[in-house]
Design a protein around this motif. Structure first.
Motif, short mmCIF file in Angstrom:
data_model
loop_
_atom_site.label_atom_id
_atom_site.label_comp_id
_atom_site.label_asym_id
_atom_site.label_seq_id
_atom_site.Cartn_x
_atom_site.Cartn_y
_atom_site.Cartn_z
N THR A 63 10.70 -35.35 -38.93
CA THR A 63 9.37 -35.87 -39.19
C THR A 63 8.27 -34.91 -38.76
N GLN A 64 8.63 -33.85 -38.10
CA GLN A 64 7.65 -32.86 -37.68
C GLN A 64 8.28 -31.47 -37.79
N PRO A 65 7.48 -30.42 -37.97
CA PRO A 65 8.04 -29.06 -38.03
C PRO A 65 8.63 -28.68 -36.68
N THR A 66 9.65 -27.85 -36.73
CA THR A 66 10.33 -27.45 -35.50
C THR A 66 9.95 -26.04 -35.06
N ALA A 67 9.12 -25.35 -35.81
CA ALA A 67 8.71 -23.99 -35.44
C ALA A 67 7.23 -23.83 -35.80
N ALA A 68 6.68 -22.68 -35.43
CA ALA A 68 5.28 -22.41 -35.75
C ALA A 68 5.07 -22.42 -37.25
N VAL A 69 3.96 -22.97 -37.67
CA VAL A 69 3.65 -23.08 -39.09
C VAL A 69 2.29 -22.45 -39.36
#
Length: 409
Positions: free
Chosen positions: A2-8
């Protein structure tokens, strides 16, 4: 997930404003749909593939426009002062409605817009454009965003809504405060809503031949609150993107060698430059937020429910996977697509084209004075932050004599 796991990539801030295509390239490399940060602490999925965007925009069974399903907002994870809430928080307007509710509001909007004469709209735009140009002409220099592009569509829409002079001035001031998006943006938005509420009350007492009256009288019997939010959408969607469109079109005509030479000889059409802008500098950069009704996939990418999924109208028009169709092809997504496609594209085109043609006719020797100008910050609009120009000063026109005394007014 549900959320990014790395820098975006960030779709806001000075770096994005100066080089937005850098962020879009990172997003494209991650897939047709990828995570981005659209404001401090606020993430969303962003669609950069033209094909994936078309799929989403037409799939009303899977995706909803109702932002009350935004999980992060409901869980208190979006800062209450986040700048994205002005355009993403729910309001009872067609922008956030689905199904029958959307059909009812959209029909009312379409019917009211259809009553506007495009010929009269052109004349109204020319009149306001000439007035603004006469103010700046004697100086020989101007900042065309603040002095012209930002103000002109607001004046035109104030007329369309039937605003008396005192309402018109207040609406312009409020909208300009929202455009500047500073610390007073929330107050400016409240001022606009108050102004429109007073206009609605006025038109109840004294109907006119204007969009506000037509909306109040529509057979679908919209409530005053619904009319208010319909007008907010009309003003916001009709003025800020139109200002960006005419500014980017004018900048292209003045700076691109493919146009500048022909412009002096009168051999190029303004409309062709405007169509190119819709592909390469879409006025709406990243918008059209949708929310999956259930866990799904979009062109192979997982899409959790309750997460904003934005269409990058900007990136879908500049992707390398697009066919070589030329700018005369209108398959771009600058107007979006599907049931929520912009209902006022013809009106925006008249205002933008008339604005460009009028200023080029009256200030024919315009010359930009800044080599590189960033966009305004923020994820939603793609618009020059400023447009400084110079030109040969024009003599100030004498004030018309007073009809009663014969003296200058």
């Amino acid at each position: 997930m549900t959320q990014p796991t790395a820098a975006v990539p960030r779709l806001y801030g000075p770096d994005f404003a100066l080089r937005p295509e850098d962020a879009y390239q990172v997003l494209r490399a991650a897939g047709p749909v990828a995570w981005a940060e659209i404001a401090p602490g606020v993430t969303a999925l962003v669609v950069t593939s033209h094909r994936a965007a078309i799929t989403l925009l037409h799939d009303t069974a899977t995706y909803s426009k109702d932002s009350r399903s935004w999980a992060a907002l409901n869980n208190g994870l979006v800062p209450p002062d986040s700048p994205v809430l002005a355009l993403m928080a729910f309001r009872p307007s067609l922008l956030y409605a689905d199904g029958e509710a959307h059909r009812r509001l959209r029909e009312a909007m379409d019917h009211c817009l259809a009553r506007i004469s495009l010929h009269a709209l052109r004349r109204t735009t020319q009149t306001h454009a000439t007035t603004l140009i006469e103010r700046i002409a004697p100086a020989g220099q101007a900042e065309l965003m603040a002095d012209y592009a930002d103000t002109l569509p607001l004046l035109v829409f104030a007329d369309l809504l039937g605003c008396p002079a005192e309402f018109s001035a207040r609406m312009v001031t409020a909208c300009q405060g929202m455009i500047n998006a500073g610390a007073t943006a929330a107050q400016a938005a409240a001022d606009l809503a108050q102004c429109l509420a007073e206009l609605i009350a006025l038109r109840h007492r004294s109907p006119g031949r204007d969009v506000t009256t037509w909306m109040l009288d529509h057979p679908h019997r919209l409530s005053d609150e619904e009319v208010l939010h319909q007008l907010v959408v009309l003003v916001g969607a009709g003025t800020i993107p139109t200002a960006a469109w005419l500014a980017s079109g004018l900048r292209l005509l003045l700076t691109d060698p493919a146009y500048a030479g022909d412009l002096a000889g009168g051999a190029v059409t303004v409309r062709r430059a405007m169509e190119q802008v819709l592909w390469t500098h879409s006025p709406m950069a990243n918008f059209s937020a949708h929310y999956a009704r259930h866990a799904t996939h979009l062109h192979g990418v997982p899409v959790p429910p309750g997460v904003p999924v934005l269409i990058s109208h900007a990136a879908t028009g500049t992707g390398t996977a697009l066919p070589e169709t030329g700018y005369d092809n209108r398959a771009h997504l600058a107007w979006s697509a599907g049931p929520h496609r912009c209902p006022a594209d013809s009106h925006a085109a008249v205002i933008a084209q008339t604005s460009i043609e009028t200023v080029l006719d009256q200030l024919w020797d315009l010359e930009p004075t800044a080599a590189a100008v960033p966009n305004r910050p923020g994820p939603f609009h793609q618009c020059p932050a400023a447009m400084p120009v110079r030109f040969r000063p024009r003599p100030e026109k004498p004030t018309a004599p007073n009809a009663t005394t014969g003296r200058p007014a």
